[in-house]
Design a protein around this motif. Structure first.
Motif, PDB file in Angstrom:
ATOM      1  N   ARG A   1      -7.671   8.304  -3.992  1.00  0.00           N
ATOM      2  CA  ARG A   1      -7.314   8.017  -2.604  1.00  0.00           C
ATOM      3  C   ARG A   1      -8.309   7.003  -2.061  1.00  0.00           C
ATOM      4  O   ARG A   1      -9.509   7.086  -2.316  1.00  0.00           O
ATOM      5  CB  ARG A   1      -7.343   9.304  -1.783  1.00  0.00           C
ATOM      6  CG  ARG A   1      -6.208  10.277  -2.110  1.00  0.00           C
ATOM      7  CD  ARG A   1      -6.420  11.578  -1.358  1.00  0.00           C
ATOM      8  NE  ARG A   1      -5.248  12.436  -1.328  1.00  0.00           N
ATOM      9  CZ  ARG A   1      -5.110  13.536  -2.052  1.00  0.00           C
ATOM     10  NH1 ARG A   1      -6.067  13.890  -2.915  1.00  0.00           N
ATOM     11  NH2 ARG A   1      -4.038  14.287  -1.929  1.00  0.00           N
ATOM     12  N   ARG A   2      -7.781   6.049  -1.289  1.00  0.00           N
ATOM     13  CA  ARG A   2      -8.624   4.988  -0.732  1.00  0.00           C
ATOM     14  C   ARG A   2      -8.271   4.782   0.747  1.00  0.00           C
ATOM     15  O   ARG A   2      -7.152   5.080   1.171  1.00  0.00           O
ATOM     16  CB  ARG A   2      -8.380   3.664  -1.464  1.00  0.00           C
ATOM     17  CG  ARG A   2      -8.715   3.699  -2.950  1.00  0.00           C
ATOM     18  CD  ARG A   2      -8.291   2.421  -3.625  1.00  0.00           C
ATOM     19  NE  ARG A   2      -8.596   2.406  -5.055  1.00  0.00           N
ATOM     20  CZ  ARG A   2      -8.161   1.495  -5.898  1.00  0.00           C
ATOM     21  NH1 ARG A   2      -7.389   0.496  -5.463  1.00  0.00           N
ATOM     22  NH2 ARG A   2      -8.476   1.563  -7.183  1.00  0.00           N
ATOM     23  N   PRO A   3      -9.202   4.233   1.533  1.00  0.00           N
ATOM     24  CA  PRO A   3      -8.879   3.927   2.932  1.00  0.00           C
ATOM     25  C   PRO A   3      -7.763   2.888   3.009  1.00  0.00           C
ATOM     26  O   PRO A   3      -7.695   1.980   2.185  1.00  0.00           O
ATOM     27  CB  PRO A   3     -10.197   3.358   3.487  1.00  0.00           C
ATOM     28  CG  PRO A   3     -11.246   3.802   2.521  1.00  0.00           C
ATOM     29  CD  PRO A   3     -10.587   3.921   1.189  1.00  0.00           C
ATOM     30  N   HIS A   4      -6.891   3.037   3.989  1.00  0.00           N
ATOM     31  CA  HIS A   4      -5.814   2.067   4.192  1.00  0.00           C
ATOM     32  C   HIS A   4      -6.424   0.738   4.645  1.00  0.00           C
ATOM     33  O   HIS A   4      -7.339   0.721   5.468  1.00  0.00           O
ATOM     34  CB  HIS A   4      -4.828   2.593   5.242  1.00  0.00           C
ATOM     35  CG  HIS A   4      -3.532   1.860   5.275  1.00  0.00           C
ATOM     36  ND1 HIS A   4      -3.388   0.603   5.822  1.00  0.00           N
ATOM     37  CD2 HIS A   4      -2.304   2.205   4.802  1.00  0.00           C
ATOM     38  CE1 HIS A   4      -2.131   0.217   5.711  1.00  0.00           C
ATOM     39  NE2 HIS A   4      -1.449   1.159   5.091  1.00  0.00           N
ATOM     40  N   PRO A   5      -5.934  -0.394   4.114  1.00  0.00           N
ATOM     41  CA  PRO A   5      -6.553  -1.688   4.458  1.00  0.00           C
ATOM     42  C   PRO A   5      -6.407  -2.094   5.915  1.00  0.00           C
ATOM     43  O   PRO A   5      -7.223  -2.857   6.433  1.00  0.00           O
ATOM     44  CB  PRO A   5      -5.828  -2.682   3.540  1.00  0.00           C
ATOM     45  CG  PRO A   5      -4.555  -2.008   3.150  1.00  0.00           C
ATOM     46  CD  PRO A   5      -4.851  -0.547   3.126  1.00  0.00           C
TER      47      PRO A   5
ATOM     48  N   ALA B   1      -5.106   6.149   8.177  1.00  0.00           N
ATOM     49  CA  ALA B   1      -4.291   6.458   6.999  1.00  0.00           C
ATOM     50  C   ALA B   1      -5.099   6.323   5.706  1.00  0.00           C
ATOM     51  O   ALA B   1      -6.145   5.680   5.669  1.00  0.00           O
ATOM     52  CB  ALA B   1      -3.078   5.529   6.957  1.00  0.00           C
ATOM     53  N   VAL B   2      -4.572   6.950   4.669  1.00  0.00           N
ATOM     54  CA  VAL B   2      -5.166   6.894   3.334  1.00  0.00           C
ATOM     55  C   VAL B   2      -4.104   6.387   2.370  1.00  0.00           C
ATOM     56  O   VAL B   2      -2.926   6.741   2.479  1.00  0.00           O
ATOM     57  CB  VAL B   2      -5.651   8.295   2.891  1.00  0.00           C
ATOM     58  CG1 VAL B   2      -6.113   8.280   1.442  1.00  0.00           C
ATOM     59  CG2 VAL B   2      -6.767   8.789   3.807  1.00  0.00           C
ATOM     60  N   THR B   3      -4.504   5.533   1.448  1.00  0.00           N
ATOM     61  CA  THR B   3      -3.564   5.045   0.441  1.00  0.00           C
ATOM     62  C   THR B   3      -3.846   5.714  -0.904  1.00  0.00           C
ATOM     63  O   THR B   3      -4.904   6.293  -1.108  1.00  0.00           O
ATOM     64  CB  THR B   3      -3.646   3.513   0.277  1.00  0.00           C
ATOM     65  OG1 THR B   3      -4.948   3.174  -0.219  1.00  0.00           O
ATOM     66  CG2 THR B   3      -3.386   2.802   1.587  1.00  0.00           C
ATOM     67  N   VAL B   4      -2.894   5.593  -1.774  1.00  0.00           N
ATOM     68  CA  VAL B   4      -2.994   6.192  -3.108  1.00  0.00           C
ATOM     69  C   VAL B   4      -2.926   5.079  -4.137  1.00  0.00           C
ATOM     70  O   VAL B   4      -2.041   4.213  -4.069  1.00  0.00           O
ATOM     71  CB  VAL B   4      -1.846   7.192  -3.352  1.00  0.00           C
ATOM     72  CG1 VAL B   4      -1.973   7.831  -4.728  1.00  0.00           C
ATOM     73  CG2 VAL B   4      -1.806   8.249  -2.260  1.00  0.00           C
TER      74      VAL B   4
ATOM     75  N   ALA C   1       0.840  -1.197   0.000  1.00  0.00           N
ATOM     76  CA  ALA C   1       0.000   0.000   0.000  1.00  0.00           C
ATOM     77  C   ALA C   1       0.877   1.250   0.000  1.00  0.00           C
ATOM     78  O   ALA C   1       1.881   1.322   0.710  1.00  0.00           O
ATOM     79  CB  ALA C   1      -0.906  -0.002   1.223  1.00  0.00           C
ATOM     80  N   VAL C   2       0.500   2.238  -0.812  1.00  0.00           N
ATOM     81  CA  VAL C   2       1.270   3.484  -0.915  1.00  0.00           C
ATOM     82  C   VAL C   2       0.549   4.588  -0.158  1.00  0.00           C
ATOM     83  O   VAL C   2      -0.630   4.846  -0.388  1.00  0.00           O
ATOM     84  CB  VAL C   2       1.437   3.903  -2.391  1.00  0.00           C
ATOM     85  CG1 VAL C   2       2.186   5.236  -2.483  1.00  0.00           C
ATOM     86  CG2 VAL C   2       2.171   2.838  -3.170  1.00  0.00           C
TER      87      VAL C   2
END
Length: 198
Positions: free
Chosen positions: A119-123, A128-131, A87-88
């Motif tokens: 942008r997506r929710p961190h798994p 945090a937010v992922t890209v 995850a980025v």
């Protein structure tokens, strides 16, 4: 002799130490034969030609997608991370690109508005937010950059093992040459791809 021919002759001679440093104040070359010196100049000329071709390819692909160099580096990093199932986050991008958190946020806002990333929710971390790269941009980057990489790979594959070792050592030694200190005013990338000089 026409203007273009004169310009090419002067341009080519700018890599020749006999022309740019005849008193050998910077580059010693009296320990080489004329033939060896000529071949060194040919090698440096070939290296410059490759760099110019690489820069043009990079500029053309970035311009087509309306991206700058940092944008492309970010997209390539996001793709590589996705392929590795990593995850980025904005922080990881900031560290990878060596730019500030504020600059990273501005870049991601711009890429998101252009439809290149989302942008997506961190798994695993709700704070945090992922890209992630969008499918359309992923396809375009793979088409443009993938084709370039495939051509480079074929050229490298065409060398024998001894030739590869020589090229590896040569490029590694070039990369190790100390760089000039960066001007702080030039540290950040412009927000849009530059227009090439004509």
């Amino acid at each position: 002799m026409g203007f273009n021919e004169d310009a090419r002759r002067v341009s080519g001679s700018m890599l020749d130490p006999r022309v740019i440093d005849p008193r050998q104040e910077l580059v010693r070359h009296d320990d080489l034969t004329e033939v060896d010196l000529e071949r060194v100049v040919v090698l440096l000329t070939a290296l410059r030609s490759w760099r110019e071709a690489e820069q043009k390819l990079s500029f053309d692909s970035r311009s087509k997608m309306k991206l700058n160099d940092t944008d492309m580096k970010a997209l390539r990093y996001i793709i590589a991370s996705a392929n590795a199932d990593v995850a980025v986050t904005a922080g990881a991008l900031s560290e990878h690109l060596h730019i500030s958190t504020a600059s990273t946020t501005k870049m991601l806002d711009r890429l998101e508005r252009a439809g290149h990333i989302e942008r997506r929710p961190h798994p695993t971390d709700r704070r945090a937010v992922t890209v992630a790269i969008t499918e359309e941009t992923h396809r375009e980057v793979r088409r443009v950059m993938g084709a370039q990489h495939a051509h480079r790979f074929e050229v490298a594959k065409g060398l024998n093992s001894d030739e590869r070792e020589v090229v590896i050592r040569f490029l590694t030694d070039l990369a190790a040459i100390p760089q000039l200190p960066e001007d702080p005013e030039d540290a950040e990338e412009p927000e849009a791809a530059e227009t090439p000089a004509r």
